[in-house]
Motif scaffolding. Structure first.
Motif, PDB file in Angstrom:
ATOM      1  N   ASP A   1      84.963  57.785  -5.369  1.00 18.12           N
ATOM      2  CA  ASP A   1      86.061  58.321  -4.558  1.00 18.12           C
ATOM      3  C   ASP A   1      85.556  59.024  -3.291  1.00 18.12           C
ATOM      4  O   ASP A   1      86.319  59.668  -2.588  1.00 18.12           O
ATOM      5  CB  ASP A   1      86.973  59.235  -5.391  1.00 18.12           C
ATOM      6  CG  ASP A   1      86.322  60.559  -5.747  1.00 18.12           C
ATOM      7  OD1 ASP A   1      85.121  60.726  -5.459  1.00 18.12           O
ATOM      8  OD2 ASP A   1      87.023  61.423  -6.307  1.00 18.12           O
ATOM      9  N   GLY A   2      84.250  58.897  -3.016  1.00 19.93           N
ATOM     10  CA  GLY A   2      83.737  59.384  -1.737  1.00 19.93           C
ATOM     11  C   GLY A   2      83.082  60.749  -1.811  1.00 19.93           C
ATOM     12  O   GLY A   2      82.568  61.248  -0.816  1.00 19.93           O
ATOM     13  N   ARG A   3      83.105  61.356  -2.988  1.00 19.27           N
ATOM     14  CA  ARG A   3      82.473  62.673  -3.088  1.00 19.27           C
ATOM     15  C   ARG A   3      80.970  62.528  -3.349  1.00 19.27           C
ATOM     16  O   ARG A   3      80.512  61.479  -3.788  1.00 19.27           O
ATOM     17  CB  ARG A   3      83.099  63.473  -4.238  1.00 19.27           C
ATOM     18  CG  ARG A   3      84.479  64.000  -3.923  1.00 19.27           C
ATOM     19  CD  ARG A   3      85.050  64.744  -5.111  1.00 19.27           C
ATOM     20  NE  ARG A   3      85.361  63.833  -6.222  1.00 19.27           N
ATOM     21  CZ  ARG A   3      85.621  64.247  -7.448  1.00 19.27           C
ATOM     22  NH1 ARG A   3      85.571  65.533  -7.749  1.00 19.27           N
ATOM     23  NH2 ARG A   3      85.918  63.374  -8.390  1.00 19.27           N
ATOM     24  N   PHE A   4      80.243  63.595  -3.076  1.00 18.38           N
ATOM     25  CA  PHE A   4      78.814  63.633  -3.409  1.00 18.38           C
ATOM     26  C   PHE A   4      78.546  64.846  -4.275  1.00 18.38           C
ATOM     27  O   PHE A   4      79.217  65.880  -4.124  1.00 18.38           O
ATOM     28  CB  PHE A   4      77.969  63.745  -2.140  1.00 18.38           C
ATOM     29  CG  PHE A   4      77.897  62.469  -1.373  1.00 18.38           C
ATOM     30  CD1 PHE A   4      76.943  61.513  -1.685  1.00 18.38           C
ATOM     31  CD2 PHE A   4      78.798  62.224  -0.350  1.00 18.38           C
ATOM     32  CE1 PHE A   4      76.888  60.320  -0.979  1.00 18.38           C
ATOM     33  CE2 PHE A   4      78.747  61.032   0.341  1.00 18.38           C
ATOM     34  CZ  PHE A   4      77.793  60.078   0.036  1.00 18.38           C
TER      35      PHE A   4
END
Lengths: 117, 727
Positions: A45-48
Motif C-alpha cells: 500500500d506504499g508504506r515503508f
C-alpha cells in the motif's frame, strides 16, 4: 508468527565472526548476519517500515524491532512523508514489495555478488 | 534516525526515487530481497532466522502489518486528508447546482447526527464525528455559510459534551469516548460566534421559506430575497428540512450550556430547550418523506441508512484519521442508522429532562434515591455525566451544600451543628470524601458501579473504625462529659449513620448483582440469605438512628412546651423500618424456600467439578466478608441456618404472609411517596404469589416427583416469584 515454537535445528553463531560454521547453507548464514541491522521494508500500500531485523521464517515473514512507519501524504511523487513509531511489527511476506538493509558501499557489492550466485 | 543527507544519490539508490528515508552515515540501502528469497528456500520447515535475544512470546505480540484488525495505518483510498481534498472528496460548494448542493448538505447533517450518536455510544470521536472531512478543515467551508455554521456548532457541541464527560469521569468503560487528540475541536471566543452564524443562517432560510409561501402579490415585495435553491417546487420542503435541523442544533447547544450553569441554575431554562429539541427532532423525522421523494434515484444508495433521504453523504472517510485513535488497535465501527440516531437523541433528551426536573432536595437520602431511580431507565453515558456534575460541584452537594452539612443532615443532627469544629477532624474530612465518591459512583454504569461499591465498603468500614477510635479517645469509655455535650452528640450520631449508610451500600451492591445477572438460580438461596442478613442490620441501624433523632427532637420540644403526643413514640417502630421489614421477611422467606427446595431435592445443586458451595460463597461475598459486613457472618453461619430447613418446618413460619401483611399495613404511611408505594405493591405481589406456590409445594411436593419449580422476576426486579408446574 505462524511458525511453531520449535527451536531452530541449526546452532546459531554467537557473533558475526562466523568462526564455527553451522551446517546451514551459505545463504542462510549470510542472512543471519543481517540480524539487528537497520532494515527498510516497503509494502504494497506504499508504506515503508524501518526497524532492526529481528526474525525471519521460511515463508519470508519478517519481524522488525523498534520500527517506524513512513507514509507519503500523496500518491503522486514526490511528497513529504509522515512517520510514527510502531515498535515490534510482523510484516507478512505476501505484502512485502521491497527490502533493503543499511550497509557500506563495499558490503553492498558483496551482498549483490552473493545474491547473483 | 540519522540526519538527512544532502547527497541524494546515496540513499535514493534503492527506493523508487520518491522517498527520502536516509540510510546511515557513509552507507547505502542495499537490496536484500534476492538474498532473503534464497535464504527462505534453504530454510527448513519451522526453522527461523533469529538472534540470541529472540523471544517467541515477545514475537507473538508483534503488530501484524496489513491485518485490518491490528494495523490502523492501512492506506485505503487516500494517503492523506490533503490528497482526499485535492481529489474532490469534500468539495466546497458540494455542487454547482444549488438544489443538489442543498440536498447533499442535508445528507451531511444527517450523517453527522448518526455519527454523533455513535460517538455517544462509546466509539472514538476520530472515527465517528470527525470522519467528516469538512470538520477536519473548518477554514475550507467559509464560503458555504450553511455548511460552515453547521460544522461550527458541531465543533462546539462536541467540545461541550467531551468536557462534561471527562470532568465527570463516568466513562471508565467507554474509554474511547474522551480521546480527541489532534482533532480541531471548538474553543475559546469562537464558540459564541458559532451561535451568531447559526442564527444568521436560520434567519435567511426562514425568510426564504416565508417568501416561497407568500402569495404572488406579496411576492413582489419580497423579490429581493434569493431563493434557497433553483427548483421552486422543492423550495418549501428544503427550507423546512433545513430549519428543523438547524434549530435542533441551536437548542441542543443552548441546552448543554444551561445545564453547565453552576448550582443547577439553568435547569428550568434547559427544560425549555429540551422541549424545543424534541419538537425539532420530530420535524426532522417528518422531513424524511419529502427528502426521500426528492432524492429518489439521484444518488448512491446509502446501505447503512444514515441519512433521511437514503443517500450516501459526501465528504466522510473514517480511515483517514484512523491512526489518531492509536495506540488502540483499529475497531470496526458501525455507524447507527439515522432513525436509530434520532431515537438515541430522544432518549438522551428524556433522560436529561429527568435530571433537570429534579428539585435539588437538600438531603442526601433524597439525592441517593433520585440517582437510583434515574439509573433504572438505563441512561447513557452523557446523561449520567450531566447528573453527576449536577450532584457534585466544587465538593458540595449541588454546588451549594457543604458536605459536612450533608452528613449532619443525613445523621439527623440539628442545623446548628453545621459549622461545628468537628468537621476539621481528619476522619470526618475523609468521610466527606467517601460521600462524594459514593454519589459519583452511583452515576456510573451498573457493572462499574457494582465493582466500585464493593471496593468502597472497606473504606467505609475503616473510616467507621477510625471515627469510633477518635471518639473513644476523646470521651473515654462510658463517660459523657457535660461540658461538650454537642460534640459528643455529633460523634455519636455520625457514627450510627456511617454504619447505616455502609449497610445501605452493601444492600445496593448485592441487588445490582441481579441487574447484571451475576447470580445463577443455584446461588439464589445464599444471595437472599445474605440480603436478609444485610437488611436486618440496615433496619436495626435505621431504627436506632430514628429513635435517637426522636429523643433529640422531643427534648427540644419539651424545652419549649410540654408535649403529650410524643409519649410512647420511642417504642413504636417507624414506617421506614417497617418498610425494610417487609423486604426482610421476603428475603428470608425466599432464602428458606430455596434452601428447602435444595434440601428436599426438588432443585438439584449442580455437581460441578470446579467450585464447591463454600468457594461460590466466597466468590460472591468476598468483598462483604472482607469488610465484616455484617460482623460474625460466615459460610458456617449460613450453612448452619439453612441445612435443616424443609417444607414441614417452613410451613410453620409464615415469612411471606408476614411480608404481605406489613407491606399492606405500612402503605398508609407512604401515601405521598409514589416510589415507595410502588415498591410495597411489588413486595406484596411477590409475597402473595410465593405464599401460594409454597403451599402447593408443601402439599404435593413430597409425593409428586413431577413437580417443577421455576423462578422469574416478573413482579419485582430482584425478589423472585416461584412458578410451580407439573411436567
Amino acid at each position: 508468527m505462524e511458525q511453531p515454537a520449535e527451536q531452530s535445528p541449526v546452532p546459531i553463531p554467537a557473533t558475526d565472526s562466523g568462526e564455527f560454521r553451522p551446517a546451514g547453507s551459505d545463504r542462510v548464514n549470510r542472512t543471519r548476519k543481517l540480524l539487528f541491522r537497520r532494515m527498510l521494508v516497503g509494502i504494497k500500500d506504499g508504506r515503508f517500515f524501518l526497524g532492526s531485523f529481528y526474525c525471519m521464517d521460511k515463508q519470508g515473514n519478517i519481524i522488525l524491532q523498534d520500527s517506524m512507519e513512513y507514509r507519503s501524504t500523496r500518491r503522486s511523487s514526490p511528497s513529504p512523508m509522515e512517520q510514527r513509531c510502531l515498535g515490534l511489527i510482523l510484516i507478512p511476506s505476501s505484502c512485502r514489495t521491497s527490502c533493503h538493509v543499511d550497509c557500506s558501499v563495499e558490503e553492498q557489492l558483496s551482498l549483490l555478488s552473493l545474491s547473483e550466485k | 534516525m540519522a540526519e538527512m543527507r544532502t547527497d541524494e544519490a546515496a540513499f535514493g539508490v534503492a527506493i523508487s526515487g520518491r522517498t527520502s528515508i536516509p540510510s546511515g552515515e557513509n552507507s547505502v540501502w542495499a537490496d536484500v530481497s534476492p538474498l532473503l528469497e534464497a535464504a527462505c528456500e534453504d530454510l527448513q520447515e519451522g526453522e527461523l532466522i533469529h538472534g540470541d535475544n529472540f523471544n517467541l512470546f515477545a514475537a507473538m505480540s508483534a503488530l501484524e502489518i496489513m491485518d485490518p484488525k491490528m494495523d490502523s495505518g492501512i492506506v485505503c483510498t487516500y494517503y492523506s486528508l490533503e490528497e482526499a481534498i485535492e481529489n474532490g472528496a469534500a468539495p466546497v460548494p458540494i455542487s454547482v447546482d444549488k438544489t443538489t448542493d442543498i440536498r447533499c448538505t442535508i445528507d451531511i447533517m444527517d450523517h453527522l447526527l448518526a455519527c454523533e450518536a455513535t460517538w455517544h455510544k462509546g466509539h472514538s470521536l476520530a472515527q465517528t464525528v470527525y470522519s467528516c472531512l469538512y470538520l477536519l478543515r473548518p477554514e475550507r467551508t467559509l464560503s458555504h455559510a450553511l455548511l460552515h455554521a453547521y460544522c461550527k456548532v458541531i465543533h462546539v457541541t462536541c467540545k461541550a459534551v467531551l468536557s462534561v464527560v471527562s470532568d465527570a469521569r463516568t466513562h471508565e468503560e467507554e474509554d474511547l469516548f474522551t480521546m480527541a487528540y489532534g482533532l480541531p475541536l471548538g474553543g475559546g471566543d469562537r464558540d459564541e460566534r458559532c451561535l451568531s452564524m447559526l442564527n444568521a443562517v436560520e434567519e435567511t432560510i426562514s425568510r426564504q421559506l416565508r417568501a416561497c409561501k407568500a402569495s404572488s402579490s406579496k411576492r413582489r415585495l419580497l423579490e429581493d430575497i434569493e431563493p434557497l435553491q433553483s427548483n421552486p417546487d422543492l423550495e418549501e420542503g428544503y427550507c423546512r428540512a433545513l430549519l428543523c435541523r438547524l434549530r435542533f442544533r441551536k437548542h441542543f447547544y443552548h441546552l448543554l450550556m444551561s445545564m453547565k450553569r453552576p448550582q443547577g441554575r439553568g435547569l428550568e431554562l434547559a427544560r425549555k430547550h429540551i422541549a424545543s429539541c424534541i419538537l425539532e427532532l420530530d420535524g426532522c423525522l417528518k422531513s424524511s418523506e419529502f427528502l426521500r421523494a426528492s432524492a429518489h434515484g439521484m444518488c448512491e444508495k446509502n446501505i447503512q441508512d444514515t441519512t433521511a433521504s437514503g443517500c450516501q453523504a459526501i465528504g466522510f472517510d473514517a480511515s483517514l484519521n484512523c491512526r489518531l485513535s492509536a495506540p488502540t488497535p483499529p475497531r470496526s465501527i458501525k455507524i447507527l442508522s439515522w432513525v436509530k440516531a434520532i431515537e438515541y437523541f430522544l432518549k438522551l433528551l428524556r433522560d436529561l429532562d429527568i435530571v433537570c426536573s429534579y428539585s435539588l432536595v437538600p438531603s442526601l437520602e433524597a439525592a441517593l434515591h433520585f440517582v437510583i431511580k434515574f439509573q433504572k431507565s438505563q441512561p447513557d453515558l452523557v446523561a449520567r455525566s450531566h447528573l453527576q456534575l449536577l450532584l457534585v460541584q466544587d465538593g458540595k452537594l449541588y454546588g451549594q451544600i457543604p458536605i459536612f452539612a450533608v452528613i449532619t443532615g443525613a445523621a439527623g443532627l440539628p442545623e446548628v451543628t453545621n459549622d461545628h469544629d468537628i468537621q476539621k477532624n481528619e476522619f470526618v474530612v475523609q468521610l466527606g470524601q467517601l460521600v462524594i465518591n459514593l454519589l459519583k459512583i452511583l452515576c456510573t454504569n451498573a457493572a462499574w458501579q457494582r465493582r466500585k461499591l464493593g471496593k468502597m465498603l472497606q473504606d467505609w468500614r475503616v473510616t467507621y473504625v477510625q471515627l469510633e477510635l477518635a471518639f473513644k479517645n476523646e470521651f473515654g469509655e462510658g463517660s459523657k462529659p457535660s461540658n461538650n455535650e454537642l460534640r459528643f452528640k455529633i460523634f455519636q450520631q455520625i457514627l450510627m449513620w456511617v454504619e447505616e449508610q455502609t449497610y445501605w451500600i452493601a444492600s445496593r451492591f448485592l441487588i445490582l448483582g441481579f441487574e447484571l445477572e451475576l447470580y445463577s438460580v443455584h446461588d439464589y438461596y445464599m444471595v437472599y440469605w445474605y440480603i436478609y442478613a444485610i437488611l436486618i442490620k440496615l433496619a436495626e441501624k435505621t431504627h436506632l438512628r430514628i429513635v435517637m433523632n426522636n429523643s433529640t427532637a422531643k427534648k427540644k420540644a419539651k424545652k419549649k412546651r410540654d408535649s403529650f403526643k410524643d409519649a410512647g413514640r420511642d417504642y413504636q417502630i417507624s414506617a421506614a423500618v417497617l418498610f425494610l421489614q417487609s423486604q426482610i421477611y421476603l428475603a428470608e422467606g425466599l432464602s428458606m424456600m430455596f434452601a428447602a427446595l435444595r434440601n428436599e431435592h426438588i432443585i438439584l445443586a449442580p455437581q460441578g467439578p470446579f467450585n464447591t458451595e463454600h468457594e461460590i460463597f466466597i466468590q460472591q461475598f468476598e468483598l462483604l466478608q472482607k469488610a465484616c459486613l455484617p460482623d460474625h457472618v460466615s459460610y458456617m453461619s449460613f450453612k448452619e441456618s439453612t441445612k435443616l430447613v424443609n417444607f414441614s418446618t417452613l410451613a410453620m413460619c409464615d415469612y411471606f404472609k408476614e411480608a404481605q401483611r406489613i407491606a399492606k399495613d405500612v402503605k398508609s404511611s407512604f401515601a405521598n411517596d409514589p416510589d415507595k408505594m410502588a415498591e410495597l405493591r411489588r413486595v406484596e405481589q411477590v409475597a402473595e404469589h410465593n405464599n401460594i406456590a409454597l403451599n402447593v409445594i408443601c402439599r404435593v411436593g413430597a409425593i409428586d416427583p413431577s413437580l417443577k419449580v421455576t423462578f422469574e422476576f416478573s413482579h419485582h426486579p430482584f425478589f423472585a416469584t416461584a412458578i410451580v408446574k407439573r411436567s
